[in-house]
Design an enzyme around this catalytic site. Structure first.
Site: not given
Ligand code: TCH
Length: 329
Positions: A2, A79, A16
């Site tokens: 990401c 993450n 994002r």
């Protein structure tokens, strides 16, 4: 993988991309001021700032991935697998489960300065939401119009870093990502000069050679550098549409095409959605892998003083406008 960025041509835009091999069923969710929030380790709040963002709603609870509040403070969780460490609940501290972190923070902080203050006291716990949803291993980009912070939960507690480039990806930890930019300080959007061997007749034979060496792969270290270079050189027009369009162009440089990142045999990561909010106006824009038309949900078109969540499932079907062959063709 990401990528999250801030982008501030004048007003602050933040958002994002969420890259993953499967969707949990994401929705745009508005949490109104009087939605009652109960916290797992005690306490709760009957009211606070309204919040708008992407969440998976489970048992009526919004599990936020990224969001902005009505004051323009925004956050995105990415993450941080293998590096994130959460604590056990401790007496005498403000224990907040990882899945509660976004609403807990945005509900009560109007600014980054207020958030920084509040974060001194927090003890982020790894308490799972349910058997089905163990704690996600994340780190966060938190920003308002005054700046950006990276928050990383580690064995030594929550690390809070200034983020001068307003970019976050995944591993390795943020200080290493930021340090890696040193390797690229010679890159430029302008054509290179021959400093290699001025006596040798070298030529810039193609446009774009000033950025030769910008990493093009999908690893998080490479996406960090690419997103930083692109956003820091981005030039956009005046209007809201220009700025939002430009934000999505920046994010396209780190987007993932199905097939290029195999995470298990036959399973591929892809950019499931990309979000962009105008922090001051509370408008949340998004595109999905299947639908690249920009869709928006406006916080200020919602009943801010309500008590119930308002939910908009993400639009995922391709939406192609046929330009010719109409009735008068
Ligand atoms: C998988 C998502 C992160 C995507 C990402 O960073 N991919 C990179 C892959 S890699 O590192 O490079 O391998 C994260 C971001 C937000 C997470 C969700 C949010 O934290 C909200 C809840 C939190 C619960 O504890 C778990 C389910 C969950 C619904 C999370 C599922 C999942 O972990 C999400 C959706």
């Amino acid at each position: 993988m990401c990528t999250a960025i801030t982008y501030q041509p004048r007003e602050l835009y933040m958002g994002r991309s969420l890259d993953y091999e499967a969707s949990y069923g994401e929705e745009i969710v508005m949490l109104p001021r009087r939605f009652p929030l109960r916290f797992r380790h005690g306490g709760g709040s009957e009211q606070g700032y309204a919040i708008l963002g992407t969440a998976h709603v489970a048992d009526g609870y919004p599990l936020y991935y990224d969001a902005v509040n009505e004051k323009g403070l925004g956050i995105a969780g990415l993450n941080f697998v293998g590096n994130a460490r959460y604590a056990a609940p401790q007496d005498g501290r403000q224990n907040v489960a990882q899945f509660e972190f976004i609403p807990w923070l945005l509900r009560q902080c109007a600014t980054l300065a207020e958030a920084r203050q509040l974060l001194q006291a927090v003890n982020l716990t790894g308490t799972p939401f349910s058997l089905h949803f163990p704690a996600a291993q994340l780190h966060w980009l938190l920003a308002d119009a005054t700046g950006a912070l990276t928050l990383e939960p580690t064995a030594a507690g929550l690390q809070i870093y200034e983020n001068p480039v307003g970019v976050l990806t995944n591993n390795p930890p943020f200080p290493q990502q930021l340090f890696a930019l040193n390797n690229y300080m010679h890159l430029s959007p302008r054509q290179p000069e021959n400093t290699f061997a001025p006596d040798v007749p070298l030529q810039a034979y193609s446009r774009g050679m000033g950025a030769l060496g910008l990493p093009g792969d999908l690893s998080s270290g490479s996406r960090f550098v690419r997103a930083a270079f692109t956003k820091l050189h981005s030039v956009c027009g005046e209007s809201e549409a220009d700025c939002v369009g430009q934000f999505f162009h920046i994010m396209e440089t780190v987007s993932q095409t199905r097939g290029c990142c195999e995470v298990a045999p036959g399973e591929f990561e892809r950019t499931i959605y990309t979000s962009c909010w105008n922090a001051a106006r509370g408008i949340y824009y998004y595109t999905t892998y299947g639908n690249r038309r920009i869709t928006a949900v406006d916080l200020h078109r919602e009943p801010l003083d309500g008590t119930a969540l308002r939910r908009y499932p993400m639009l995922t079907a391709e939406d192609i406008l046929m330009q010719n062959g109409g009735a008068d063709a």
